[in-house]
Design a protein around this motif. Structure first.
Motif, PDB file in Angstrom:
ATOM      1  N   LEU A   1       1.241  -5.279  14.949  1.00  0.00           N
ATOM      2  CA  LEU A   1      -0.164  -4.878  14.947  1.00  0.00           C
ATOM      3  C   LEU A   1      -0.979  -5.666  13.921  1.00  0.00           C
ATOM      4  O   LEU A   1      -2.068  -6.159  14.232  1.00  0.00           O
ATOM      5  N   LEU A   2      -0.472  -5.771  12.701  1.00  0.00           N
ATOM      6  CA  LEU A   2      -1.203  -6.498  11.666  1.00  0.00           C
ATOM      7  C   LEU A   2      -1.351  -7.976  12.015  1.00  0.00           C
ATOM      8  O   LEU A   2      -2.427  -8.561  11.855  1.00  0.00           O
TER       9      LEU A   2
ATOM     10  N   ILE B   1       1.708  -8.906   2.882  1.00  0.00           N
ATOM     11  CA  ILE B   1       1.303  -7.583   3.365  1.00  0.00           C
ATOM     12  C   ILE B   1       1.947  -7.279   4.710  1.00  0.00           C
ATOM     13  O   ILE B   1       2.449  -6.172   4.941  1.00  0.00           O
ATOM     14  N   ILE B   2       1.964  -8.257   5.599  1.00  0.00           N
ATOM     15  CA  ILE B   2       2.564  -8.048   6.914  1.00  0.00           C
ATOM     16  C   ILE B   2       4.062  -7.800   6.789  1.00  0.00           C
ATOM     17  O   ILE B   2       4.623  -6.906   7.433  1.00  0.00           O
TER      18      ILE B   2
ATOM     19  N   ILE C   1      -5.091 -16.677   0.740  1.00  0.00           N
ATOM     20  CA  ILE C   1      -5.279 -15.609   1.725  1.00  0.00           C
ATOM     21  C   ILE C   1      -4.104 -15.562   2.691  1.00  0.00           C
ATOM     22  O   ILE C   1      -3.619 -14.479   3.037  1.00  0.00           O
ATOM     23  N   THR C   2      -3.610 -16.711   3.119  1.00  0.00           N
ATOM     24  CA  THR C   2      -2.472 -16.757   4.034  1.00  0.00           C
ATOM     25  C   THR C   2      -1.220 -16.173   3.392  1.00  0.00           C
ATOM     26  O   THR C   2      -0.489 -15.400   4.022  1.00  0.00           O
ATOM     27  N   VAL C   3      -0.954 -16.508   2.134  1.00  0.00           N
ATOM     28  CA  VAL C   3       0.216 -15.974   1.432  1.00  0.00           C
ATOM     29  C   VAL C   3       0.094 -14.462   1.271  1.00  0.00           C
ATOM     30  O   VAL C   3       1.051 -13.719   1.529  1.00  0.00           O
ATOM     31  N   LEU C   4      -1.067 -13.975   0.843  1.00  0.00           N
ATOM     32  CA  LEU C   4      -1.262 -12.531   0.683  1.00  0.00           C
ATOM     33  C   LEU C   4      -1.119 -11.799   2.009  1.00  0.00           C
ATOM     34  O   LEU C   4      -0.488 -10.734   2.074  1.00  0.00           O
ATOM     35  N   LEU C   5      -1.680 -12.353   3.071  1.00  0.00           N
ATOM     36  CA  LEU C   5      -1.566 -11.731   4.386  1.00  0.00           C
ATOM     37  C   LEU C   5      -0.110 -11.690   4.850  1.00  0.00           C
ATOM     38  O   LEU C   5       0.346 -10.685   5.391  1.00  0.00           O
ATOM     39  N   THR C   6       0.634 -12.754   4.595  1.00  0.00           N
ATOM     40  CA  THR C   6       2.053 -12.790   4.966  1.00  0.00           C
ATOM     41  C   THR C   6       2.848 -11.736   4.205  1.00  0.00           C
ATOM     42  O   THR C   6       3.690 -11.033   4.783  1.00  0.00           O
TER      43      THR C   6
END
Length: 95
Positions: free
Chosen positions: A42-43, A18-19, A11-16
């Protein structure tokens, strides 16, 4: 590694990713004011706020222990008081 650790890393890798893909500035309206901020800010901000809210909501509550229970107001109950609260007369009667 535990499965929860692996899921957290994914989840951390995917969020990074995407951001980092969303760096262009956007117009963000806060009440009556228009603010131009990069989507990254914002994200990341909303991710951090939601993470902190998740920790705050998901934390364990204080559990009321049996020893904290007020026995004086519960005279008709079948619940036995803890063994340390018996008087000497009660112990003699039980024996």
């Amino acid at each position: 590694m535990r499965i929860s650790t692996i899921i957290g890393i994914v989840i951390t890798v995917l969020l990074t990713v995407i951001i980092m893909q969303n760096t262009e500035p956007v117009k963000f309206t806060i009440l009556f004011t228009d603010v131009f901020l990069p989507k990254v800010v914002l994200l990341a901000g909303f991710s951090i706020v939601s993470f902190l809210l998740g920790i705050w909501v998901g934390r364990p509550r204080k559990v009321k222990r049996f020893s904290d229970y007020d026995h004086e107001h519960d005279e008709g109950s079948d619940i036995r008081p803890p063994s340390g609260t018996l008087s000497d007369e009660d112990r003699d009667y039980i024996s």
